[in-house]
Scaffold this active site. Structure first.
Site, short mmCIF file in Angstrom:
data_model
loop_
_atom_site.label_atom_id
_atom_site.label_comp_id
_atom_site.label_asym_id
_atom_site.label_seq_id
_atom_site.Cartn_x
_atom_site.Cartn_y
_atom_site.Cartn_z
N ASP A 160 0.84 -1.21 0.00
CA ASP A 160 0.00 0.00 0.00
C ASP A 160 0.88 1.25 0.00
O ASP A 160 0.37 2.37 -0.07
CB ASP A 160 -1.02 -0.01 1.14
CG ASP A 160 -0.40 -0.03 2.52
OD1 ASP A 160 0.84 -0.14 2.62
OD2 ASP A 160 -1.16 0.05 3.52
N SER A 161 2.21 1.05 0.00
CA SER A 161 3.13 2.16 -0.25
C SER A 161 2.87 2.76 -1.63
O SER A 161 3.41 3.82 -1.95
CB SER A 161 4.59 1.69 -0.14
OG SER A 161 4.80 0.56 -0.95
N ASP B 59 -1.15 -6.10 -0.44
CA ASP B 59 -1.49 -5.50 0.86
C ASP B 59 -2.98 -5.27 1.01
O ASP B 59 -3.64 -4.81 0.07
CB ASP B 59 -0.79 -4.14 0.99
CG ASP B 59 0.47 -4.20 1.83
OD1 ASP B 59 0.72 -5.24 2.47
OD2 ASP B 59 1.20 -3.19 1.86
N GLU C 46 -1.39 -5.54 8.49
CA GLU C 46 -0.55 -4.99 9.56
C GLU C 46 -1.17 -5.26 10.93
O GLU C 46 -2.39 -5.15 11.10
CB GLU C 46 -0.38 -3.48 9.36
CG GLU C 46 0.34 -3.14 8.07
CD GLU C 46 0.53 -1.64 7.89
OE1 GLU C 46 0.22 -0.85 8.81
OE2 GLU C 46 1.01 -1.26 6.80
N GLU D 247 9.23 -4.43 10.33
CA GLU D 247 9.63 -3.11 9.81
C GLU D 247 10.18 -2.24 10.93
O GLU D 247 9.54 -2.06 11.97
CB GLU D 247 8.44 -2.41 9.12
CG GLU D 247 8.83 -1.03 8.57
CD GLU D 247 7.86 -0.45 7.55
OE1 GLU D 247 6.90 -1.13 7.15
OE2 GLU D 247 8.08 0.71 7.17
#
Ligand code: KIV
Length: 275
Positions: free
Chosen positions: A44-45, A83, A115, A182
Site C-alpha cells: 500500500d506504499s 497488501d 498490519e 519493519e
C-alpha cells in the site's frame, strides 16, 4: 516455476535468504520477475510512490485491486502478495475475509499482507481458514502512523520488545505463513527470527531476518520525498530517467528527433495525387 508459500517455508528450513521487492504495475513487475525475485509485494506504499499521498491511509481496495491485477499479469514466477489497505480488515473479521477474497479473485493475488499483531489474529485465522495465505506485518506499521506519532523505530524499550515478540508468536500461531518486520533494532529482529518457524522478511530490521524487502522506487533512487536510513540505492534510475527526459525535450525542440529511421515511408505518387 511459480513460487508459492511452500517456497517460503523451504527457504527458512534450508537457511536460504528470501528476496522481495514492491511493484505496482505490469512493466516493473515483469522486470523484477525476470531478475529472479522470490516475491513481489503490491504494497500500500503505492499511496506514497504512485499516487503522491503523504501516507498510506487513503489507499482503497479498488486501488489495490487495480495495481495488484497489473502486477499479477507481469509476475510469471514470483509469489504475488497484495497488501490489505487501511480499514479493509480492522473493522471486522467478516470484512477481512471478504476483502482478502476480493484481492484473490479480482487481483489474482497468491497471498495477502496485513498490519498488526495480537489484535488482528482473529482476522489472520479467519482468512487462512478460508484458504488464503496471510503475511503479517509488525514493528512499524505505517497504517497506524497516527497512533505512533510519526515514523519511529519500534521495539526499543523492554516493554516494546516484549510486545514485539508476543505479536510475532501470535501471528505465527494464528496461521501467518510469513511476517514482515519493519523498523526494529537488528538484535531484536534476529532474536525473534530465530524463535519463529515461519520466515521473517525485514525492512529496516537488519541482516538477521530470513529475507529482505524494499520499495523498488527507493532502491532505484526514483522516489526522493523521504529516504529512510535503511534504504540502500542499488541504482540511480531517477537520474537516468531525468537525463533521458531532458535529452528527449532537447531533441524535439532542436529537430534532431525524429529522424528517417523513426518514420514511415509512402510512395511520392500517392502524395502527388493529393494536390
Ligand atoms: O507497503 C509496503 O510497501 C510495505 C513494505 C514497506 C513492507 O508494506
Amino acid at each position: 516455476m511459480k513460487k508459492t508459500v511452500v517456497t517460503f517455508a523451504q527457504a527458512k528450513k534450508n537457511h536460504e535468504k528470501l528476496t522481495m521487492l514492491t511493484a505496482y504495475d505490469y512493466s516493473t513487475a515483469k522486470l523484477i520477475d525476470s531478475a529472479g525475485i522470490d516475491a513481489i509485494l503490491v504494497g500500500d506504499s503505492l499511496g506514497n510512490v504512485m499516487l503522491g499521498y503523504e501516507d498510506t491511509l487513503s489507499v482503497t481496495m479498488e486501488d489495490m485491486i487495480h495495481h495488484g491485477a497489473a502486477v499479477a499479469r507481469g509476475a510469471k514466477e514470483a509469489l504475488v502478495i497484495v497488501d490489505m489497505p487501511f480499514m479493509s480488515y480492522q473493522t471486522s473479521v467478516y470484512d477481512a475475509v471478504v476483502n482478502a477474497g476480493r484481492l484473490m479473485k479480482e487481483a489474482r493475488a497468491q497471498a495477502v499482507k496485513l498490519e498488526g499483531g495480537v489484535e488482528v489474529c482473529p482476522q489472520i485465522k479467519a482468512i487462512t481458514d478460508a484458504g488464503i495465505p496471510v503475511m503479517a506485518h509488525i514493528g512499524l506499521t505505517p497504517q497506524s502512523i497516527n497512533a505512533f506519532g510519526g515514523f519511529k523505530v519500534q521495539g526499543k524499550s523492554e516493554a516494546a520488545a516484549k510486545k514485539f515478540f508476543t505479536d510475532a508468536l501470535a501471528v505465527q500461531e494464528a496461521g501467518a505463513f510469513s511476517v514482515t518486520f519493519e523498523c526494529v533494532p537488528e538484535k531484536l529482529a534476529t532474536y525473534v527470527t530465530n524463535k519463529l518457524d515461519i520466515p521473517t522478511i525485514g525492512i529496516g530490521a537488519g541482516a538477521g531476518c530470513d529475507g529482505q524487502v524494499l520499495v523498488y522506487a527507493d532502491m532505484l533512487g526514483m522516489f526522493s520525498d523521504f529516504t529512510p536510513k535503511f534504504v540502500k540505492r542499488f541504482g540511480e534510475t531517477g537520474q537516468v530517467m531525468t537525463d533521458a527526459f531532458k535529452a528527449y525535450i532537447e531533441e524535439v525542440k532542436n529537430g534532431t528527433y525524429p529522424t528517417a529511421t523513426h518514420t514511415y515511408a509512402i510512395d511520392d505518387d500517392v502524395i502527388e495525387k493529393l494536390y
